[in-house]
Design an enzyme around this catalytic site. Sequence first.
Site, PDB file in Angstrom:
ATOM      1  CE  LYS A   1      -3.699   2.331   2.448  1.00 26.96           C
ATOM      2  NZ  LYS A   1      -4.712   2.225   3.506  1.00 26.96           N
TER       3      LYS A   1
ATOM      4  CE  LYS B   1      -6.124   1.801  -0.620  1.00 20.93           C
ATOM      5  NZ  LYS B   1      -6.611   1.834   0.724  1.00 20.93           N
TER       6      LYS B   1
HETATM    7  C1  PBG Z   1      -7.384   3.509   5.357  1.00 22.03           C
HETATM    8  C2  PBG Z   1      -7.815   3.227   3.977  1.00 22.03           C
HETATM    9  C3  PBG Z   1      -7.675   4.128   2.915  1.00 22.03           C
HETATM   10  C4  PBG Z   1      -8.255   3.542   1.808  1.00 22.03           C
HETATM   11  C5  PBG Z   1      -8.726   2.284   2.184  1.00 22.03           C
HETATM   12  N1  PBG Z   1      -8.425   2.097   3.540  1.00 22.03           N
HETATM   13  C6  PBG Z   1      -7.131   5.512   2.894  1.00 22.03           C
HETATM   14  C7  PBG Z   1      -5.825   5.819   3.461  1.00 22.03           C
HETATM   15  O1  PBG Z   1      -4.927   4.973   3.588  1.00 22.03           O
HETATM   16  O2  PBG Z   1      -5.675   6.979   3.830  1.00 22.03           O
HETATM   17  C8  PBG Z   1      -8.329   4.224   0.461  1.00 22.03           C
HETATM   18  C9  PBG Z   1      -9.284   3.678  -0.507  1.00 22.03           C
HETATM   19  C10 PBG Z   1      -9.603   4.587  -1.634  1.00 22.03           C
HETATM   20  O3  PBG Z   1      -8.983   5.662  -1.857  1.00 22.03           O
HETATM   21  O4  PBG Z   1     -10.526   4.242  -2.378  1.00 22.03           O
HETATM   22  N2  PBG Z   1      -7.278   2.470   6.211  1.00 22.03           N
END
Ligand code: PBG
Length: 319
Positions: A188, A243
């Site tokens: 991520k 991601k």
């Molecule tokens: C946070 C989380 C995020 C997303 C999914 N879980 C945002 C972040 O890390 O700030 C983002 C998903 C998206 O942008 O569609 N646990």
Amino acid sequence: MRKDDFSRRLMAENMLSPAHLIQPYFVIEGQAQRVPVPSMPGVERLSIDQLIKDARRVSQAGVPMVVLFPVTDDSEKTHDCRSAWAPGGLAQRAISELKSAIPELGVMTDVALDPYSPHGHDGLMNDAGYIMNDETVEVLVKQALSHAAAGADVVGPSDMMDGRVSAIRSALEADGHQHTKIMSYAAKYASHYYGPFRDAVGAAAALGKSDKTSYQIDPRNSDEAMHEVAADLAEGADMVMVKPGLPYLDVVRRVKSTFAVPTFAYHVSGEYAMLKAACANGWLEEKPVTIETMTSFVRAGCDGILTYCAGDVADWLNE
Ligand code: PBG
């Protein structure tokens, strides 16, 4: 070979199907509530009764799983994030009501503390503003157990702390949840494509100018993503995720070619917003461009895609 439709179909290498799609939902308190997310046209925050209604439709269209993101009230946000594992919390109620209404639909959850922390970060913060790894993992374990107890099929740690997959795996085993699967958000990135999501869950204001670069991966790196995936697999992850999606398909391909495990990508909120904005302006044609986008994930090596378009794409594929 390209001249005729029959030969194009014969040599098509990658097939997108509804079974490749995972639909995310934002869940809110109340009854009969549908609140649009302005930066994500077509996406609404849903109360549990509406969630069940929409999830039933996408399930019937062949989508195997949904993932839930609770939108919590500011009054529930504390520095110890205790609402994250409350048995009667919004996420826990949404999981159990969804599972009793549609038992055949897979339900995945987000394991991270951002909906429960006053600062919008995914973990516990020390006085210097640093997100503390080991202290956070202890809380993530409680949160994951509460999701499993509520009936979650898959828990998705999206926090990027080190060691959380093995801690969650052993706690699940010890608690009798040996069939609960883990899809780790293994690679991520500290991405600017999460903006609309943070609007949707109300974390944007809390986060302010701060970012998540002290725990999410630097977009300049891809070897680092491989190390993260290797670690999560060694710790017991059943599935791994990359991601965001489109800007990181090179990482998806490396992961799939190297590890040959169930590999997923998250077509995140910012990617969805770009697509929707161009289509709303008449600059792109929504149905074919969205199907092409989803097909690119499959071609890159994805076994599945988390996307806000899941229901629509499944309907188009079924036409
Ligand atoms: C946070 C989380 C995020 C997303 C999914 N879980 C945002 C972040 O890390 O700030 C983002 C998903 C998206 O942008 O569609 N646990």
